[in-house]
Design an enzyme around this catalytic site. Structure first.
Site, PDB file in Angstrom:
ATOM      1  N   HIS A   1      89.772  -7.363  -3.719  1.00  0.00           N
ATOM      2  CA  HIS A   1      89.649  -8.208  -2.539  1.00  0.00           C
ATOM      3  C   HIS A   1      88.539  -9.229  -2.787  1.00  0.00           C
ATOM      4  O   HIS A   1      87.517  -8.907  -3.406  1.00  0.00           O
ATOM      5  CB  HIS A   1      89.291  -7.319  -1.337  1.00  0.00           C
ATOM      6  CG  HIS A   1      89.435  -7.978  -0.013  1.00  0.00           C
ATOM      7  ND1 HIS A   1      88.502  -8.859   0.475  1.00  0.00           N
ATOM      8  CD2 HIS A   1      90.409  -7.883   0.940  1.00  0.00           C
ATOM      9  CE1 HIS A   1      88.882  -9.286   1.671  1.00  0.00           C
ATOM     10  NE2 HIS A   1      90.034  -8.707   1.969  1.00  0.00           N
TER      11      HIS A   1
ATOM     12  N   LEU B   1      79.977   1.535   0.601  1.00  0.00           N
ATOM     13  CA  LEU B   1      78.948   0.495   0.588  1.00  0.00           C
ATOM     14  C   LEU B   1      79.300  -0.603   1.592  1.00  0.00           C
ATOM     15  O   LEU B   1      80.339  -1.244   1.479  1.00  0.00           O
ATOM     16  CB  LEU B   1      78.837  -0.106  -0.808  1.00  0.00           C
ATOM     17  CG  LEU B   1      77.852  -1.261  -0.981  1.00  0.00           C
ATOM     18  CD1 LEU B   1      76.428  -0.791  -0.743  1.00  0.00           C
ATOM     19  CD2 LEU B   1      77.983  -1.880  -2.370  1.00  0.00           C
TER      20      LEU B   1
END
Length: 338
Positions: free
Chosen positions: A230, A126
């Protein structure tokens, strides 16, 4: 208009640009033209294939701005991981060291190498360009995949997973990997990540420690990032959690990022989606939906206003939307509130 469609051969240049923009930690899109060509070819073959059960198919889609013809994002689904190449994870578990005589009871976390997700379907790859991170395009680029899965369940496993990008800096340095590199690999994180992306995974089996690793023996920096995502991946994780995905203690072997999973029937978009027949007319409603056709090779999805006639299982869409979806009056579509 912004649409999602299957990738095709002519999208190679755009996919290469996306691979460059995606940065370190985006294993599924290596910056390698030959491998990206193979990925596109595999996707085209997968979309064209008559499938009765999940196999090694890989479905890669692109988001296109039809006004400019520009490809602005990509998103994918792997039908069944680990059938051709081993699919590794660490499982975060616990062992107990105790002594009644000394009145000592210690619980210790361990990381065990495993292939537990072999055969599961994976949503992956994605990425959305900065220019189009607006108007719910990011949510759309993630959620439409669940409409595709709901419409073609025979092509996928009952277990759906997603690997979340773990912690690394702007240079691709991962604190988790740095500990493994120092003790076992002598190879930096970007190199290991790239080799995995191009399918050269045999080094993992050859060099990865075979026995459970005591988490307390890792560096403090490595311990701190286990099961953490992240910062740029936090919105994607929250979206999946809202869909019903949850952590089960599995983390990536390179950066320690979490893998989340859900049974296909527990995914919110799958559960809440509806199949309706198309009526083409003027749309009075302001309700916004994600809608897709029922095709595979000619799959199309988009966000739009529409009028839902729920009792009759009908949906009213404009002619422009029908054209973009490649449907006619009376065709079946699948949709979910956005």
């Amino acid at each position: 208009m912004i649409i999602v469609r299957p990738i095709k051969k002519s999208d190679l240049k755009a996919l290469y640009r996306i691979a460059e923009d995606s940065g370190h930690g985006f294993t599924s899109l290596p910056v390698n033209e030959k491998l990206l060509q193979q990925r596109i070819k595999h996707a085209e073959e997968s979309f064209a294939k008559d499938v009765k059960e999940a196999g090694n198919e890989g479905y890669l889609f692109v988001m296109e701005d039809t006004e400019t013809g520009e490809v602005v994002g990509t998103s994918g689904i792997e039908a069944a991981v680990g059938l051709d190449d081993a699919f590794y994870h660490y499982h975060l578990g616990k062992v107990v060291h105790s002594s009644r005589e000394l009145n000592i009871y210690n619980t210790v976390e361990i990381l065990s190498l495993c292939n537990d997700y072999t055969g599961a379907s994976e949503i992956c790859t994605l990425f959305l360009s900065d220019s189009h991170r607006k108007n719910n395009n990011g949510r759309f680029l993630s959620r439409f995949r669940f409409l595709f899965i709901a419409e073609h369940k025979e092509r996928f496993s009952d277990t759906i997973i997603a690997e979340m990008r773990g912690i690394s800096d702007e240079n691709g340095n991962s604190p988790f990997w740095q500990w493994l590199e120092e003790h076992f690999f002598s190879m930096d994180f970007p190199t290991a990540d790239y080799l995995t992306g191009i399918g050269k995974k045999v080094f993992i089996a050859e060099l990865m420690p075979k026995y459970p690793i005591y988490v307390s023996l890792l560096s403090k920096e490595a311990q701190a990032v286990i099961d953490k995502v992240h910062p740029q991946t936090v919105p994607a994780l929250r979206l999946l959690e809202a869909e019903g995905f949850a952590r089960r203690g599995y983390v990536d072997i390179f950066d320690g990022g979490p893998t989340v999973e859900s049974h296909v029937n527990n995914i919110r978009t799958v559960n809440h989606s509806k199949r309706c027949q198309v009526i083409i007319d003027e749309v009075q409603s302001t309700d916004n939906y994600i809608i897709c056709n029922s095709k595979v090779a000619d799959f199309r999805a988009l966000q739009t206003r529409l009028s839902l006639r729920e009792t009759a299982k009908q949906v009213v869409i404009s002619q422009a939307v029908a054209d973009a979806l490649m449907v006619s009056e009376g065709d079946w579509v699948r949709l979910v509130a956005n």
